[in-house]
Design a protein around this motif. Sequence first.
Motif, short mmCIF file in Angstrom:
data_model
loop_
_atom_site.label_atom_id
_atom_site.label_comp_id
_atom_site.label_asym_id
_atom_site.label_seq_id
_atom_site.Cartn_x
_atom_site.Cartn_y
_atom_site.Cartn_z
N GLN A 98 0.85 -1.21 0.00
CA GLN A 98 0.00 0.00 0.00
C GLN A 98 0.87 1.24 0.00
O GLN A 98 1.83 1.32 0.78
CB GLN A 98 -0.92 0.00 1.23
CG GLN A 98 -1.97 -1.10 1.21
CD GLN A 98 -2.93 -0.96 0.06
OE1 GLN A 98 -3.26 0.16 -0.37
NE2 GLN A 98 -3.39 -2.09 -0.48
N ARG A 108 9.34 2.30 -4.32
CA ARG A 108 9.78 2.44 -2.93
C ARG A 108 8.66 2.90 -2.01
O ARG A 108 8.72 2.69 -0.80
CB ARG A 108 10.95 3.44 -2.84
CG ARG A 108 12.16 3.06 -3.66
CD ARG A 108 13.39 3.88 -3.26
NE ARG A 108 13.15 5.31 -3.25
CZ ARG A 108 13.28 6.10 -4.30
NH1 ARG A 108 13.59 5.57 -5.49
NH2 ARG A 108 13.07 7.40 -4.20
N SER A 109 7.63 3.50 -2.58
CA SER A 109 6.57 4.08 -1.75
C SER A 109 5.60 3.03 -1.22
O SER A 109 4.97 3.22 -0.19
CB SER A 109 5.79 5.11 -2.56
OG SER A 109 5.02 4.48 -3.59
N SER A 110 5.47 1.90 -1.93
CA SER A 110 4.52 0.87 -1.53
C SER A 110 5.12 0.02 -0.41
O SER A 110 6.24 -0.45 -0.52
CB SER A 110 4.18 0.00 -2.74
OG SER A 110 3.20 -0.95 -2.40
N ARG A 111 4.32 -0.17 0.67
CA ARG A 111 4.88 -0.85 1.84
C ARG A 111 3.94 -1.92 2.39
O ARG A 111 2.74 -1.86 2.21
CB ARG A 111 5.19 0.16 2.95
CG ARG A 111 6.28 1.14 2.55
CD ARG A 111 6.58 2.17 3.62
NE ARG A 111 7.75 2.94 3.22
CZ ARG A 111 9.01 2.61 3.52
NH1 ARG A 111 9.25 1.55 4.25
NH2 ARG A 111 10.01 3.36 3.11
N ALA A 131 3.41 -3.59 6.14
CA ALA A 131 3.76 -3.51 7.56
C ALA A 131 4.95 -2.57 7.78
O ALA A 131 5.86 -2.86 8.57
CB ALA A 131 4.07 -4.90 8.11
N GLY A 132 4.95 -1.47 7.02
CA GLY A 132 5.98 -0.45 7.18
C GLY A 132 7.28 -0.74 6.45
O GLY A 132 8.22 0.05 6.53
N ILE A 133 7.37 -1.85 5.74
CA ILE A 133 8.59 -2.25 5.03
C ILE A 133 8.37 -2.15 3.53
O ILE A 133 7.40 -2.70 2.99
CB ILE A 133 9.01 -3.69 5.40
CG1 ILE A 133 9.30 -3.80 6.89
CG2 ILE A 133 10.22 -4.13 4.58
CD1 ILE A 133 10.51 -3.01 7.35
N GLY A 134 9.28 -1.45 2.81
CA GLY A 134 9.22 -1.38 1.36
C GLY A 134 10.06 -2.49 0.75
O GLY A 134 10.86 -3.14 1.43
N ASP A 169 13.72 -2.01 1.25
CA ASP A 169 14.12 -2.33 2.62
C ASP A 169 14.27 -3.84 2.79
O ASP A 169 15.22 -4.33 3.41
CB ASP A 169 13.08 -1.82 3.63
CG ASP A 169 12.81 -0.34 3.49
OD1 ASP A 169 13.78 0.40 3.25
OD2 ASP A 169 11.64 0.07 3.61
N TRP A 185 10.93 -11.60 9.14
CA TRP A 185 9.88 -10.66 8.76
C TRP A 185 8.79 -11.36 7.95
O TRP A 185 7.59 -11.18 8.21
CB TRP A 185 10.48 -9.50 7.94
CG TRP A 185 9.44 -8.51 7.48
CD1 TRP A 185 8.79 -7.60 8.25
CD2 TRP A 185 8.96 -8.35 6.14
NE1 TRP A 185 7.91 -6.88 7.47
CE2 TRP A 185 7.99 -7.32 6.18
CE3 TRP A 185 9.23 -8.97 4.94
CZ2 TRP A 185 7.30 -6.90 5.04
CZ3 TRP A 185 8.56 -8.57 3.80
CH2 TRP A 185 7.60 -7.54 3.84
#
Length: 792
Positions: A134, A310-313, A315-318, A321, A333
Amino acid sequence: MTSDPASHGTPAHPADVHDLIRVHGAREHNLRDVHVELPKRRLTVFTGVSGSGKSSLVFGTIAAESQRLINETYSAFVQGFMPSLARPDVDVLEGLTTAIVVDQQRMGADVRSTVGTATDADAMLRILFSRLGQPHIGSPQAFSFNVPSARGTGAITVEKDGAEPALRTFEVTGGMCPHCEGRGTVSDIDLSALFDDSKSLADGAITVPGYSADGWMVRVFAESGFLDPVKPIRDYTAQEREDFLHRAPTKVKLGNMNLTFEGLVPKVRKSFFTKDRDALQPHVRAFVDRAATFTACPGCGGSRRSAAARSSRIAGIGIADACAMQLSDLAAWVRSLDEPSVAPLLTTLQALLDSFEEIGLGYLSLDRASGTLSGGEAQRVKMIRHLGSSLTDVTYVFDEPTTGLHPHDIRRMNELLLRLRDKGNTVLVVEHKPETIAIADHVVDLGPGAGGAGGTVCFEGTVEALRRSGTATGRHLDDRATVKAATRTPTGALAVRGADAHNLHDVDVDLPLGVLVVVTGVAGSGKSSLIGGSVSTRDDVVTVDQSPIRGSRRSNPATYTGLLDPIRTAFAKANGVKPALFSANSAGACPSCNGAGVVYTDLGMIAGVALPCEVCGGRRFDASVLEYRLGGRDISEVLAMSASEAEAFFRTDAKVPAAHAIAARLVDVGLGYLTVGQPLTTLSGGERQRLKLAVHLGDPGGVLVLDEPTTGLHLADVRQLLALLDRLVDSGRSVIVVEHHQAVMAHADWIIDLGPGAGHDGGRVVFEGTPADLVAARSTLTAEHLAAYVGA
């Protein structure tokens, strides 16, 4: 041949013919009508001194024929796109199953290839983020750093009877960073490293590797019509300088040829800076280091991916990352994600990431460039895709799978080999390490010597029978060393301060000079980062590693070491003719095969044939050249000698001190069995390293860095290596060895142990001192294994 009849095949009863791989009359390379019958669904280890014929039997005969037969099952059309393979020189090969070769060939050096793309982990992550990320930004290709965003028009067939292809506008949304084009780095070029502006093109102004003043690359510049070839670069007009440095590709005519002229800067960028630096040849890497400064791309921060990707994540992880995480952390993870809609994908990805940890590669990350992996790491990455396979009755072929592994990690590798066997597969392993030989169901020991003195089966049977066999492997299987009672006194120190490459944690360490230093630690602990990043780059440091040697199939130990030069000079002086006559790449070449010795016939989809030249009989030289003698031998006979034979020949029959000195160095590094005219393309990684070492043995003083010099060495040859290391130190060299072999550790004057673990769990110096102090302390994994090895 010594054998153990009771254990010839591990099953207690005589094996059915279908339970054996039968090899009769194998003659590849130095094999002398070898006959072996290998039990299927068992683990067979092939041992023997370096050059005894192990690889010729396992890879050149068994695996090669299996792969050739599989290729023949495809249609002629498909075979046309596959490499053509010739049938090995063998009388009988029966009972073969599909062979999967897991070797130590380095993985592709393409800068776009990473651990993630090489194992499909990146592809699975892209699917995962396209489903759960998202904000949602599109299909999996929207997360791919190898797919650019593009918009275009093309013909699309509409499935209606009689309909014409319709033009449609399509849009490809890829995840490639537009600034660095998915490479993750950008570079600025120092123009002074590309050319000397006080010179003209004709005088050799361009200083880029491969751009000689009389070569084709410079000729395109000189004869393009845009530049004055005799004018110094500093005197160029503004337009000439722009054309010289930045002109876009332009068609030019040189004689009868149409070629493309392009400015030097874009040409150099494409030729040198799009490739992975660590995979470049040393002299090219040195040029790149001089000419360019590589920095993380400011557009993507080195992640290779576009802003949208890079913007789509999740649980806070792209995705960037996730790919930068250490694989052990990434596995944790993924395990934490609970999404029933993608449960099968998560299960498959989790199993793949767990495999990395099982195989001892949990310290890597998916964004690690595949070209930077060592041979051992590359082999283990290739192994990953087979661990979860449901296939059975497959033959897995491994080439020294313990290479690059700390004794602590060898146990885990052994468990994986046994797991493959226990699934119902045949596992064939070429290996020297006693820890892996010990788990074999069946052992085939080749020898007794190397090269022409090898190529026969000295023993077949169980490990216990091998110990009693009296062969070189059997006698040395239980060899153990003792730690040095007295160590040398350093003459100084090479200081390293604040080393932070890769996983190093601001390491400060002093490497003693004038002694034998061994740097050790588990795989991924930071050894290569410390030595390669902070020591090998210094002046007066020579690094001898196992990277490929630049050269064609015409290159051989004689040409690489410079041995051919004094040989040619001696032949010319003895016969009153030109030295060029004694080079198969020059005036003395056979006119029929141009000095290759063989004539290649391309048969299209059928395997090509290489037959000895009918004119020279494979000797490579013109008949008139072979009439000249030195010490009673012609030039082809000299090049057919082993290094040991050449050493004796130039010491006694034909006294050529310069040639004798070089041949003696080849013998010193354990390559006495190599034929001096043998193509370099046939050498293993360990043999390549020892060949490079032979070249540097004559260098005075300085610091010599060796990267796992025991690779490919038989147990009996390790003592010879230790004696050589002693001679190097006693001659005034400082020797630093990155090594896992306990015999080398025990022989060191000083040990630096990195750890305590791998990846972010390593990168620290956990011990500095003598081997005796390390054993006494028992404070690290290395200490525990060394103590057990020396019986302390």
